[in-house]
Enzyme design. Structure first.
Site, PDB file in Angstrom:
ATOM      1  N   ASP A  61       0.842  -1.204   0.000  1.00 51.37           N
ATOM      2  CA  ASP A  61       0.000   0.000   0.000  1.00 51.37           C
ATOM      3  C   ASP A  61       0.876   1.253   0.000  1.00 51.37           C
ATOM      4  OD1 ASP A  61       0.883  -0.171   2.612  1.00 51.37           O
ATOM      5  OD2 ASP A  61      -1.077   0.189   3.528  1.00 51.37           O
ATOM      6  N   SER A  62       2.201   1.057   0.088  1.00 50.19           N
ATOM      7  CA  SER A  62       3.131   2.174  -0.099  1.00 50.19           C
ATOM      8  C   SER A  62       2.999   2.751  -1.510  1.00 50.19           C
ATOM      9  CB  SER A  62       4.576   1.713   0.144  1.00 50.19           C
ATOM     10  OG  SER A  62       4.875   0.578  -0.637  1.00 50.19           O
ATOM     11  N   ASP A 100      -0.973  -6.352  -0.312  1.00 46.23           N
ATOM     12  CA  ASP A 100      -1.008  -5.664   0.976  1.00 46.23           C
ATOM     13  C   ASP A 100      -2.422  -5.146   1.219  1.00 46.23           C
ATOM     14  OD1 ASP A 100       0.274  -4.764   3.223  1.00 46.23           O
ATOM     15  OD2 ASP A 100       1.231  -3.041   2.257  1.00 46.23           O
ATOM     16  N   LYS A 129      -0.817  -9.475   3.230  1.00 49.61           N
ATOM     17  CA  LYS A 129      -0.172  -8.934   4.431  1.00 49.61           C
ATOM     18  C   LYS A 129      -1.138  -7.958   5.081  1.00 49.61           C
ATOM     19  CE  LYS A 129       3.224  -5.731   4.195  1.00 49.61           C
ATOM     20  NZ  LYS A 129       2.636  -4.632   4.984  1.00 49.61           N
ATOM     21  N   GLU A 131      -1.561  -5.289   8.808  1.00 47.81           N
ATOM     22  CA  GLU A 131      -0.848  -4.660   9.917  1.00 47.81           C
ATOM     23  C   GLU A 131      -1.582  -4.854  11.242  1.00 47.81           C
ATOM     24  OE1 GLU A 131      -0.133  -0.504   9.036  1.00 47.81           O
ATOM     25  OE2 GLU A 131       0.763  -0.969   7.083  1.00 47.81           O
ATOM     26  N   GLU A 198       8.803  -3.922  11.159  1.00 45.19           N
ATOM     27  CA  GLU A 198       9.236  -2.641  10.566  1.00 45.19           C
ATOM     28  C   GLU A 198       9.601  -1.661  11.676  1.00 45.19           C
ATOM     29  OE1 GLU A 198       6.581  -0.918   7.668  1.00 45.19           O
ATOM     30  OE2 GLU A 198       7.747   0.936   7.561  1.00 45.19           O
TER      31      GLU A 198
HETATM   32  O1  KIV Z   1       3.559  -1.181   1.733  1.00 43.72           O
HETATM   33  C1  KIV Z   1       4.756  -1.488   1.831  1.00 43.72           C
HETATM   34  O2  KIV Z   1       5.561  -1.216   0.936  1.00 43.72           O
HETATM   35  C2  KIV Z   1       5.186  -2.145   3.043  1.00 43.72           C
HETATM   36  C3  KIV Z   1       6.654  -2.162   3.374  1.00 43.72           C
HETATM   37  C4  KIV Z   1       6.899  -2.717   4.681  1.00 43.72           C
HETATM   38  C5  KIV Z   1       7.533  -2.791   2.417  1.00 43.72           C
HETATM   39  O3  KIV Z   1       4.375  -2.638   3.758  1.00 43.72           O
END
Ligand code: KIV
Length: 297
Positions: A61-62, A100, A129, A131, A198
């Site tokens: 999501d970056s 993500d 992934k 958080e 992280e």
């Molecule tokens: O969104 C992202 O790029 C991440 C980083 C930890 C690589 O979650």
């Protein structure tokens, strides 16, 4: 040129390596072979990362702050993530493809989380992934129950930027360090196949890695994790300005690419571009027809 790109991008025409799977990642970690993971957001970056031989490609999501001009990852939606994931998946990377889950895509109930995470798998991802620690256990369990492999993400979790009061290293006091360690264990217990750490002190990441049986992937978490992840644009130096301490740039991509575009625009202005090599020839017969042509009067 765009038509040539279509051919160059065709996933089938590229050299292949065996597809990286989750069991393979677990085996790598068990054998002490570090896992290399990076981001990709489109067909070009997917191909770059995959041909470079990384083990895991994360459509992070970056993308929000790296490519879409947002200040942080919070405005990123499932529609945006699906758009970018589909572009990466079309390259059929050999690396394990991970999606993500963006802010609010797994916070409103397990059904919605399963639909969103399952949608990533239907689009070609092999894992997702998300958080957060203890609060995420019900959703992690539900995803794993639905056969969706999950990587947890602890420490500096960018979707909690406001709760954290900024992008700050986490786990620096005893209580916070123990909470991260216990959250990691709980996520492992809930079924996460790996935990991303992280922005945490290296000694904490080392302890978490020793205690867990699943691999840890670090970013700003020191050298003791089972693997490392960096944003591809940071590796390539494509983001102008100072980078965070944990980034190592392997190219001055921005400077390099800017000077290429500068040289090209200078060539346009001086008439040096395009030259004969970049132009198509007119066959003699067509030239004769053109020469014979006269405007209608
Ligand atoms: O969104 C992202 O790029 C991440 C980083 C930890 C690589 O979650």
């Amino acid at each position: 040129m765009s038509h040539q790109n279509e051919a160059q991008n065709a996933a089938s025409e590229r050299p292949r390596r065996p597809r990286v799977t989750i069991p393979e990642l677990l085996k790598m970690a068990a054998e002490g072979r570090p896992i290399a993971m990076t981001t990709a957001y489109d067909a070009v970056t997917a191909r770059l990362a995959d041909e470079a031989g990384v083990d895991v490609i994360l459509v992070g999501d970056s993308v929000g702050n790296v490519c879409l001009g947002f200040e942080n990852t919070l405005p990123v939606t499932m529609a945006m993530m699906n758009h970018h994931l589909e572009a990466v998946a079309r390259m059929k990377p050999s690396a394990l493809l991970m999606g993500d889950l963006p802010f609010l895509s797994y916070h409103l109930g397990v059904d919605e989380a399963i639909r969103n995470a399952g949608g990533f798998l239907q689009r070609g991802a092999a894992a997702v992934k998300l958080e957060g620690g203890a609060r995420r256990l019900p959703v992690v369990k539900a995803l794993v129950e639905a056969e969706i492999p999950v990587m947890g993400h602890l420490g500096l979790t960018p979707q909690s930027v406001h709760a954290m009061g900024g992008f700050k290293v986490q786990g620096r006091d005893g209580e916070a360090a123990v909470r991260i360690l216990e959250d990691a264990l709980a996520l492992q217990e809930a079924g996460c196949f790996s935990i991303l750490l992280e922005g945490v002190p290296a000694d904490l990441a080392k302890r978490v890695t020793e205690v867990l049986s699943v691999p840890t992937i670090g970013i700003g978490a020191g050298p003791h994790c089972s693997g490392q992840v960096l944003v591809l644009h940071d590796i390539l130096g494509l983001v102008p300005g100072p980078s965070p301490k944990f980034v190592r740039q392997y190219a001055n991509g921005f400077g390099l690419l800017r000077s290429a575009v500068e040289r090209w625009s200078e060539d346009v202005r001086t008439g040096a571009f395009p030259g004969p090599a970049e132009s198509y020839n007119l066959p003699e017969s067509a030239q004769a027809a053109l020469d014979a042509w006269k405007p209608r009067t």
